[in-house]
Design a protein around this motif. Structure first.
Motif, PDB file in Angstrom:
ATOM      1  N   LEU A 218       0.829  -1.209   0.000  1.00 60.81           N
ATOM      2  CA  LEU A 218       0.000   0.000   0.000  1.00 60.81           C
ATOM      3  C   LEU A 218       0.861   1.257   0.000  1.00 60.81           C
ATOM      4  O   LEU A 218       0.534   2.253  -0.657  1.00 60.81           O
ATOM      5  CB  LEU A 218      -0.922  -0.007   1.217  1.00 60.81           C
ATOM      6  CG  LEU A 218      -2.089  -0.993   1.174  1.00 60.81           C
ATOM      7  CD1 LEU A 218      -2.831  -1.005   2.503  1.00 60.81           C
ATOM      8  CD2 LEU A 218      -3.047  -0.656   0.037  1.00 60.81           C
ATOM      9  N   TRP A 243      -2.500   9.296  -2.439  1.00 60.99           N
ATOM     10  CA  TRP A 243      -2.566   8.462  -1.240  1.00 60.99           C
ATOM     11  C   TRP A 243      -3.998   8.131  -0.837  1.00 60.99           C
ATOM     12  O   TRP A 243      -4.226   7.281   0.032  1.00 60.99           O
ATOM     13  CB  TRP A 243      -1.851   9.153  -0.080  1.00 60.99           C
ATOM     14  CG  TRP A 243      -0.364   9.118  -0.237  1.00 60.99           C
ATOM     15  CD1 TRP A 243       0.414  10.020  -0.885  1.00 60.99           C
ATOM     16  CD2 TRP A 243       0.512   8.103   0.259  1.00 60.99           C
ATOM     17  NE1 TRP A 243       1.737   9.642  -0.828  1.00 60.99           N
ATOM     18  CE2 TRP A 243       1.832   8.472  -0.129  1.00 60.99           C
ATOM     19  CE3 TRP A 243       0.331   6.941   0.995  1.00 60.99           C
ATOM     20  CZ2 TRP A 243       2.938   7.698   0.195  1.00 60.99           C
ATOM     21  CZ3 TRP A 243       1.430   6.172   1.314  1.00 60.99           C
ATOM     22  CH2 TRP A 243       2.716   6.548   0.917  1.00 60.99           C
ATOM     23  N   PRO A 246      -4.660   4.075  -1.438  1.00 60.43           N
ATOM     24  CA  PRO A 246      -4.389   3.105  -0.367  1.00 60.43           C
ATOM     25  C   PRO A 246      -5.199   3.361   0.890  1.00 60.43           C
ATOM     26  O   PRO A 246      -5.551   2.409   1.608  1.00 60.43           O
ATOM     27  CB  PRO A 246      -2.886   3.258  -0.113  1.00 60.43           C
ATOM     28  CG  PRO A 246      -2.515   4.583  -0.671  1.00 60.43           C
ATOM     29  CD  PRO A 246      -3.436   4.803  -1.831  1.00 60.43           C
ATOM     30  N   ILE A 249      -8.551   1.783   0.243  1.00 59.49           N
ATOM     31  CA  ILE A 249      -8.428   0.325   0.329  1.00 59.49           C
ATOM     32  C   ILE A 249      -8.373  -0.113   1.790  1.00 59.49           C
ATOM     33  O   ILE A 249      -9.015  -1.097   2.195  1.00 59.49           O
ATOM     34  CB  ILE A 249      -7.179  -0.146  -0.432  1.00 59.49           C
ATOM     35  CG1 ILE A 249      -7.345   0.106  -1.936  1.00 59.49           C
ATOM     36  CG2 ILE A 249      -6.902  -1.628  -0.169  1.00 59.49           C
ATOM     37  CD1 ILE A 249      -6.105  -0.185  -2.749  1.00 59.49           C
ATOM     38  N   THR A 250      -7.613   0.618   2.608  1.00 62.49           N
ATOM     39  CA  THR A 250      -7.507   0.294   4.031  1.00 62.49           C
ATOM     40  C   THR A 250      -8.861   0.418   4.725  1.00 62.49           C
ATOM     41  O   THR A 250      -9.231  -0.426   5.555  1.00 62.49           O
ATOM     42  CB  THR A 250      -6.484   1.214   4.704  1.00 62.49           C
ATOM     43  OG1 THR A 250      -5.221   1.095   4.036  1.00 62.49           O
ATOM     44  CG2 THR A 250      -6.299   0.859   6.165  1.00 62.49           C
ATOM     45  N   LEU A 281      -0.603   5.540   7.225  1.00 61.46           N
ATOM     46  CA  LEU A 281      -0.653   5.923   5.813  1.00 61.46           C
ATOM     47  C   LEU A 281      -1.016   7.398   5.650  1.00 61.46           C
ATOM     48  O   LEU A 281      -0.470   8.090   4.764  1.00 61.46           O
ATOM     49  CB  LEU A 281      -1.666   5.045   5.078  1.00 61.46           C
ATOM     50  CG  LEU A 281      -1.292   3.565   4.905  1.00 61.46           C
ATOM     51  CD1 LEU A 281      -2.464   2.789   4.318  1.00 61.46           C
ATOM     52  CD2 LEU A 281      -0.060   3.416   4.025  1.00 61.46           C
TER      53      LEU A 281
END
Length: 411
Positions: A218, A243, A246, A249-250, A281
């Motif tokens: 990621l 960013w 990701p 997605i998280t 992240l």
């Protein structure tokens, strides 16, 4: 591998599984070749090797007694050789040209063998197409290289088909080509609820056993998108929106796991892990960037370099998802096919961290502690809890029950 089996008087589950382990270790060679041609840095090759041998290949679902380990060895070899053939500079000498075309033919041979092992090798079409487009060779040479690759594929696949027809006749050839496989597989008779339950159970092991790899992948995804966007416009900060991918997605993965996963698989809790992961992240997305990158850990700068290092594994993953979106079922052993492209993305994430945070020791310590937490939780989940791959009593009873349901007594 077939010769090795002939020297084993009575092949057991352990000895046959050992062949999967051998294939998994050998897959490192074509992965490194992909790293040489697309990423180049010596330290990056060390990251690829470490991630594959320590975080990807040892996962339980990658050493099942299935075709995936052999498929990955063949498919990754085919992609690496094809990428090499379309990157090699053309030379006027006949021996150099013959060697380049020979490599292209060999890549076609590996593609055919991989497709023979599993039809999901079709997923390699997207990364192979991107390699052809990203090549700097003249288009005439690219098409000629592609033609030699197709020649190698057709000769090998034709030989495999003829051999299967010789042994099993027309029904065997139809099954080998994937025709009417859905009618043979017992999973096609399952209800939609049963298929959905099987899909969920098939996906969960990647989150249980592959957390460090997923986290670094990621980071590689976010960093790759950021660097690509920064090559388009003059205002660099707006590229940080990359960013968001990701982070999204998280967020979706966290919601999925909170609904379907047991918290004990995450060692100290499920939601704290994913909350800290998302926060990490987010911090990486907005923090300041290194003004003087280190050449030993240089992250790709040009648009073409980013497209090759991040785009190829991303398209590989996209191809796998597209293939399985129309597949008749999904089980845990299929997850092994995601590991090579995830390893390449994770190595890219490691390169970005080394470039941007090499002077920020506290940040690196925190990241190391988080990755260690994920590695511990993954190992604990894989080797403590019931799992088909551990061959404990409960998993064996579950497998026996499936066999009784799916295999006729007179078979």
């Amino acid at each position: 591998l077939a010769v090795l089996l002939r020297f084993i008087p009575e092949p057991t589950v352990l000895t046959i599984r050992f062949l999967s382990v051998i294939a998994g270790v050998l897959t490192l060679a074509p992965l490194l070749l992909l790293g040489v041609t697309s990423q180049g840095q010596r330290t990056q090759l060390v990251r690829i090797a470490g991630l594959w041998l320590l975080a990807a290949a040892p996962t339980i679902f990658s050493v099942y007694i299935h075709a995936q380990p052999i498929q990955l060895l063949l498919l990754t070899s085919g992609l690496a050789l094809f990428w090499w053939s379309v990157q090699s500079p053309t030379q006027s000498r006949g021996s150099a040209v013959s060697r380049q075309w020979g490599i292209a033919v060999l890549s076609g041979v590996f593609f055919a063998l991989a497709f023979g092992a599993r039809k999901t090798s079709l997923a390699a079409g997207l990364p192979a197409l991107s390699m052809l487009l990203l090549s700097t060779l003249p288009w005439r040479v690219r098409f000629r290289t592609l033609a030699w690759t197709v020649v190698g594929f057709l000769i090998t696949f034709g030989g495999l088909t003829a051999e299967i027809w010789n042994w099993y006749g027309t029904p065997g050839v139809r099954y080998f080509l994937g025709v009417e496989v859905a009618g043979i597989d017992p999973n096609t008779t399952a209800s939609p609820e049963e298929r959905r339950s099987a899909l969920i159970n098939g996906v969960l092991p990647i989150f249980r056993e592959g957390r460090p790899l997923l986290f670094l992948a990621l980071i590689g995804l976010g960093a790759g998108v950021e660097r690509f966007l920064s090559t388009i416009g003059e205002r660099k900060f707006w590229s940080r929106i990359g960013w968001g991918i990701p982070l999204a997605i998280t967020w979706f993965a966290g919601r999925f796991l909170l609904e379907h996963e047991r918290s004990e698989h995450f060692a100290f809790g499920l939601w704290p892990f994913w909350l800290i992961m998302g926060a990490t992240l987010a911090i990486l997305a907005v923090s300041a960037r290194e003004s003087q990158p280190d050449d030993d850990h240089a992250f790709p700068q040009s648009r073409r370099a980013i497209l090759s290092t991040a785009g190829i594994p991303l398209l590989w993953l996209a191809g796998i998802v597209l293939v399985y979106a129309s597949w008749i079922k999904f089980t845990a052993n299929y997850l092994a096919e995601f590991l090579p492209p995830l390893t390449l993305l994770a190595a890219l994430g490691g390169a970005w961290l080394a470039t941007e945070y090499r002077r920020r020791i506290p940040v690196l310590v925190l990241l190391g502690a988080f990755v260690t937490w994920g590695a511990y939780a993954s190992a604990r989940s894989g080797y403590v809890f019931e799992h088909t791959g551990t061959f404990d009593r409960l998993s064996l009873e579950h497998t026996a029950a499936q066999l009784r349901r799916q295999v006729p007594k007179d078979a």
